[in-house]
Write an enzyme that holds these catalytic residues in place. Sequence first.
Site, mmCIF file in Angstrom:
data_model
loop_
_atom_site.group_PDB
_atom_site.id
_atom_site.type_symbol
_atom_site.label_atom_id
_atom_site.label_comp_id
_atom_site.label_asym_id
_atom_site.label_seq_id
_atom_site.Cartn_x
_atom_site.Cartn_y
_atom_site.Cartn_z
ATOM 1 N N ASP A 83 59.062 68.575 23.669
ATOM 2 C CA ASP A 83 60.082 69.563 24.029
ATOM 3 C C ASP A 83 59.458 70.939 24.245
ATOM 4 O OD1 ASP A 83 59.458 69.956 21.347
ATOM 5 O OD2 ASP A 83 61.421 69.352 20.611
ATOM 6 N N ASN B 113 68.947 68.249 10.324
ATOM 7 C CA ASN B 113 70.211 67.622 10.721
ATOM 8 C C ASN B 113 69.973 66.283 11.434
ATOM 9 O OD1 ASN B 113 69.161 68.432 13.139
ATOM 10 N ND2 ASN B 113 70.893 69.691 13.780
ATOM 11 N N GLU C 155 69.940 66.917 19.611
ATOM 12 C CA GLU C 155 70.818 67.321 18.518
ATOM 13 C C GLU C 155 71.866 66.234 18.252
ATOM 14 O OE1 GLU C 155 70.243 69.822 16.733
ATOM 15 O OE2 GLU C 155 69.603 71.585 17.866
ATOM 16 N N HIS D 85 67.784 65.750 13.893
ATOM 17 C CA HIS D 85 67.363 65.764 15.300
ATOM 18 C C HIS D 85 65.916 65.294 15.439
ATOM 19 C CE1 HIS D 85 66.141 70.240 14.899
ATOM 20 N NE2 HIS D 85 65.048 69.648 15.331
HETATM 21 C C1 GLP Z 1 61.881 71.678 16.000
HETATM 22 C C2 GLP Z 1 61.228 70.746 17.007
HETATM 23 C C3 GLP Z 1 61.254 69.334 16.528
HETATM 24 C C4 GLP Z 1 60.720 69.279 15.105
HETATM 25 C C5 GLP Z 1 61.629 70.060 14.194
HETATM 26 C C6 GLP Z 1 61.215 70.024 12.739
HETATM 27 O O1 GLP Z 1 63.254 71.741 16.163
HETATM 28 N N1 GLP Z 1 61.805 70.803 18.311
HETATM 29 O O2 GLP Z 1 60.496 68.531 17.401
HETATM 30 O O3 GLP Z 1 60.636 67.964 14.680
HETATM 31 O O4 GLP Z 1 61.620 71.393 14.645
HETATM 32 O O5 GLP Z 1 60.315 71.045 12.485
HETATM 33 P P1 GLP Z 1 59.510 71.268 11.160
HETATM 34 O O6 GLP Z 1 58.397 70.283 11.208
HETATM 35 O O7 GLP Z 1 59.023 72.675 11.262
HETATM 36 O O8 GLP Z 1 60.432 71.048 10.036
#
Ligand code: GLP
Length: 228
Positions: free
Chosen positions: A67, A127, A134, A129
């Site tokens: 992403d 959440n 989402e 995702h």
């Molecule tokens: C962002 C990214 C996701 C990632 C998520 C969790 O929203 N787009 O791909 O998995 O954060 O991030 P973290 O590893 O910082 O908890």
Amino acid sequence: MNWETVADYAALSQRAAAILLAGIRRDPRLVLGLPTGRTPIGMYERVVAECAREYHCFRDVTTFNLDEYVGIPREHPGSYYTFMRQHLFDHIDIDAVNAHFPDGPAYEGQIAAAGGLGLTFLGLGGNGHIAFNEPGTPFTARTHVVALSEHTRAANASLFPDGRVPTHAITMGIATILESREIVLLAAGASKRAAIERLRSGEVTEEFPASALWKHPSVRVILSECGA
Ligand code: GLP
């Protein structure tokens, strides 16, 4: 789904890096799906350290990031392009033309042209995702632009000290991710515990995007109690 709980974040990073590097050794032309966020930083650190010792780790590897934000320039300090350069690409021998970021629906064709995703690493949103899919995203979705939830914008706000957190992002869809031949989900720390418990329950629902992974034949989940 194959569940592995390791002692701490260092062990999670070590394990994930070992899986990634084993994938490249097995197939030097591997096509990787790569995540951003805090969770994979330790994995990338170890991959970089290992590749400094090995000859031509990423020379023939192709990568597709999951992403990217919409509405900020690529070089913005908060972009995932910048993140990937800082944590991985600037330190390995990948050919820049083989490192892809989603920029529109053509992404699907680029992935297909590379032979499809071989091994994809995922983080997990609190959440549920995955990438930026989402809750409520159809499992059939392919690469698309999304409006970010307030929950997700708040979770990622630290990369935007001016407070201007992007409102939209472009993400691989759940259908895109599920086509990867292998998937590894990484989750570290207490902030992911509730999401992991929900995933473990086995209920498959579009209200909880990570539950789509139950539809895939080869998912490994690597967990640690201590966070990144
Ligand atoms: C962002 C990214 C996701 C990632 C998520 C969790 O929203 N787009 O791909 O998995 O954060 O991030 P973290 O590893 O910082 O908890």
